[in-house]
Design an enzyme around this catalytic site. Structure first.
Site, PDB file in Angstrom:
ATOM      1  N   ASP A  10       0.756  -1.255   0.076  1.00 42.88           N
ATOM      2  CA  ASP A  10      -0.086  -0.049  -0.216  1.00 42.88           C
ATOM      3  C   ASP A  10       0.917   1.310  -0.077  1.00 42.88           C
ATOM      4  O   ASP A  10       2.287   1.046  -0.162  1.00 42.88           O
ATOM      5  CB  ASP A  10      -0.808  -0.031   1.189  1.00 42.88           C
ATOM      6  CG  ASP A  10      -0.213   0.076   2.533  1.00 42.88           C
ATOM      7  OD1 ASP A  10       0.964   0.251   2.489  1.00 42.88           O
ATOM      8  OD2 ASP A  10      -1.005   0.334   3.432  1.00 42.88           O
ATOM      9  N   CYS A  67       3.103  -3.187   4.092  1.00 38.22           N
ATOM     10  CA  CYS A  67       2.255  -2.198   4.359  1.00 38.22           C
ATOM     11  C   CYS A  67       3.019  -1.591   5.526  1.00 38.22           C
ATOM     12  O   CYS A  67       4.106  -1.853   5.824  1.00 38.22           O
ATOM     13  CB  CYS A  67       0.728  -2.593   4.835  1.00 38.22           C
ATOM     14  SG  CYS A  67       0.668  -3.755   6.301  1.00 38.22           S
ATOM     15  N   THR A  69       2.579  -1.874   9.035  1.00 38.17           N
ATOM     16  CA  THR A  69       3.198  -2.775   9.951  1.00 38.17           C
ATOM     17  C   THR A  69       3.454  -4.069   9.200  1.00 38.17           C
ATOM     18  O   THR A  69       3.920  -4.926   9.917  1.00 38.17           O
ATOM     19  CB  THR A  69       1.789  -2.966  11.161  1.00 38.17           C
ATOM     20  OG1 THR A  69       0.649  -3.444  10.356  1.00 38.17           O
ATOM     21  CG2 THR A  69       1.785  -1.460  11.600  1.00 38.17           C
ATOM     22  N   HIS A 100      10.019 -24.027   8.923  1.00 42.65           N
ATOM     23  CA  HIS A 100       8.814 -24.673   9.690  1.00 42.65           C
ATOM     24  C   HIS A 100       7.559 -24.562   8.825  1.00 42.65           C
ATOM     25  O   HIS A 100       6.545 -25.306   9.029  1.00 42.65           O
ATOM     26  CB  HIS A 100       8.930 -24.223  11.097  1.00 42.65           C
ATOM     27  CG  HIS A 100       9.745 -24.690  11.751  1.00 42.65           C
ATOM     28  ND1 HIS A 100       9.803 -24.451  13.202  1.00 42.65           N
ATOM     29  CD2 HIS A 100      11.120 -25.210  11.585  1.00 42.65           C
ATOM     30  CE1 HIS A 100      11.052 -25.146  13.683  1.00 42.65           C
ATOM     31  NE2 HIS A 100      11.564 -25.276  12.699  1.00 42.65           N
ATOM     32  N   HIS A 135       6.866 -30.992  10.033  1.00 42.93           N
ATOM     33  CA  HIS A 135       6.201 -29.729   9.744  1.00 42.93           C
ATOM     34  C   HIS A 135       5.077 -29.903   8.486  1.00 42.93           C
ATOM     35  O   HIS A 135       3.848 -29.236   8.356  1.00 42.93           O
ATOM     36  CB  HIS A 135       7.259 -28.491   9.369  1.00 42.93           C
ATOM     37  CG  HIS A 135       8.177 -28.344  10.573  1.00 42.93           C
ATOM     38  ND1 HIS A 135       7.855 -27.911  11.572  1.00 42.93           N
ATOM     39  CD2 HIS A 135       9.604 -28.725  10.557  1.00 42.93           C
ATOM     40  CE1 HIS A 135       8.793 -27.996  12.444  1.00 42.93           C
ATOM     41  NE2 HIS A 135      10.081 -28.492  11.876  1.00 42.93           N
TER      42      HIS A 135
HETATM   43  C1  RB5 Z   1      -2.071   2.597   6.574  1.00 41.34           C
HETATM   44  O1  RB5 Z   1      -1.917   3.880   7.059  1.00 41.34           O
HETATM   45  C2  RB5 Z   1      -1.804   1.296   7.599  1.00 41.34           C
HETATM   46  O2  RB5 Z   1      -3.031   1.368   8.206  1.00 41.34           O
HETATM   47  C3  RB5 Z   1      -1.476   0.085   6.733  1.00 41.34           C
HETATM   48  O3  RB5 Z   1      -0.217   0.566   5.897  1.00 41.34           O
HETATM   49  C4  RB5 Z   1      -1.253  -1.046   7.588  1.00 41.34           C
HETATM   50  O4  RB5 Z   1      -0.193  -0.831   8.628  1.00 41.34           O
HETATM   51  C5  RB5 Z   1      -2.222  -1.770   8.131  1.00 41.34           C
HETATM   52  O5  RB5 Z   1      -1.997  -2.766   8.731  1.00 41.34           O
END
Ligand code: RB5
Length: 151
Positions: A10, A67, A69, A100, A135
């Site tokens: 994203d 993304c 996180t 695994h 596994h």
């Molecule tokens: C976008 O701001 C953020 O929410 C997305 O990149 C991500 O971290 C979601 O899990």
């Protein structure tokens, strides 16, 4: 390395995805970029799904999804049967995700790790083979969960 990797992110992961493409280019891996193509706000499920479908259809050996996180995009990719997307924040996690879990997609968080850490995580992921054995039995149980819960 003679295979293809699909990448997607994203807006939050866009900059890291561009860096990842250059690491992969240096490893002589063929890259299929499924977007996004700028840092304009967009929705991670679209790119998690796009990469997951290409991996599921064997049009790429692995996927790398990013993304902010790594959480949202990995949750999205894991909705596709046959996909084992692993969110990794260290080389150790990347190694174990392959050994695994036979992970076929690596998920990264651009707000969690920097590009140097991402490079080591990617190198480790690509250099590690699935161990099989005990596994495999567990992966077969994951497959059964998918089969039992088809809509
Ligand atoms: C976008 O701001 C953020 O929410 C997305 O990149 C991500 O971290 C979601 O899990």
């Amino acid at each position: 390395m003679n295979y293809k990797i699909a990448v997607g992110s994203d807006h939050a992961g866009f900059k890291l995805k561009e860096r990842v493409k250059s690491f992969l280019f240096n490893l002589s891996v063929e890259v299929l970029d499924l977007g996004c193509f700028s840092d304009e706000s967009c929705d991670y499920p679209d790119y998690g799904e796009a990469v997951a479908l290409v991996v599921k259809e064997n049009k790429a050996k692995f996927g790398i999804i990013i993304c902010g996180t790594g959480i949202g995009i990995s949750i999205s990719a894991n909705k596709i049967p046959g996909i084992r997307a692993a969110l990794c924040t260290s080389p150790k996690m990347a190694e174990l995700a392959r050994l695994h879990n036979d992970a076929n997609i690596l998920a990264l968080g651009s707000r969690i790790i920097d590009e140097n850490e991402a490079e080591v995580i990617i190198r480790t992921f690509l250099a590690t083979e699935f161990e099989g054995g005990r596994h495999l039995k567990r992966l077969n149980k994951i497959k059964l969960i998918e089969e039992k819960n088809l809509c």
